[in-house]
Design an enzyme around this catalytic site. Sequence first.
Site, PDB file in Angstrom:
ATOM      1  N   SER A  44       0.767  -1.274   0.081  1.00  0.00           N
ATOM      2  CA  SER A  44      -0.018  -0.068  -0.057  1.00  0.00           C
ATOM      3  C   SER A  44       0.945   1.218  -0.118  1.00  0.00           C
ATOM      4  O   SER A  44       0.223   2.271  -0.428  1.00  0.00           O
ATOM      5  CB  SER A  44      -0.837  -0.109   1.098  1.00  0.00           C
ATOM      6  OG  SER A  44      -0.228   0.072   2.307  1.00  0.00           O
ATOM      7  N   LYS A  87       0.972   4.992   6.753  1.00  0.00           N
ATOM      8  CA  LYS A  87       0.286   5.425   5.566  1.00  0.00           C
ATOM      9  C   LYS A  87       1.150   7.012   5.761  1.00  0.00           C
ATOM     10  O   LYS A  87       1.691   7.324   6.593  1.00  0.00           O
ATOM     11  CB  LYS A  87      -1.194   5.662   5.767  1.00  0.00           C
ATOM     12  CG  LYS A  87      -1.860   4.335   5.899  1.00  0.00           C
ATOM     13  CD  LYS A  87      -2.001   3.673   4.749  1.00  0.00           C
ATOM     14  CE  LYS A  87      -2.730   2.240   4.829  1.00  0.00           C
ATOM     15  NZ  LYS A  87      -2.278   1.304   3.736  1.00  0.00           N
TER      16      LYS A  87
END
Length: 181
Positions: A44, A87
Amino acid sequence: MFKKIQNPVLRGAVEWLVAFGLAALLFFVVRGFLFRTAHVDGNSMAPTLEHGDIVVLNRLAYRLSRPQAGDIVAFPFAGNPSEFYIKRVIALPGDTVNFLDGFFYVNHERLDDYFSQNPTLSLGDVGFPIVVEEGHFFVLGDNRNGSQDSRFVSVGNIPRRQMVGRAGLRVWPLGRVGRVE
C-alpha cells in the site's frame, strides 16, 4: 558494591546479571518511549515502502510536535492492535479533502502526488468532500489503488493519540537502508 562478595566467580556472575538487567531496562525504555520498529505488510505504500521492509518509528516525534502533511505515520490496525497500518498524512485538522476526476484536493488545491506512481481509481466508501475533524488526520497509501486508508470507513481519519510514531528510517532490507520520505 561488588567488592564485598568474596567469591570471584559469584562476584563476576552478579556483575554480569546487573549489566544484563541494565541493558534490558535501557532497551525497554528506548523501545517504549523513543523508537519502535514496524514491518511493512503489503504494497500500500509502494514505491516508497515495499512489502517486507522494516522501518524505525520515532515515537517521540509527536510528543514534541504535531504530524505534518507528507509525514509517514504508523497507527494500530483495527483488527489487531499489535499490527500497524503505515500511511502518509495528506490533510490536517480543519482541512477539506475532496476527490474529483481521479485526483485529491486539499483545501481546493490539487494534491501534488510526487510519491504516488499511478492515477487513483478508487474513491473508497466515504462521502467527499470531507472536513478533517480536530485532533484527526486524513491519511493515504502511496499506492492509492492498493491501499485501505482514510477513504474507507473501516480506517477513517486517524486520531493523533493513535499514532505510534513517524517512520523516518528503513533498516531492512540492507540494500535499501536509509531515510524514508
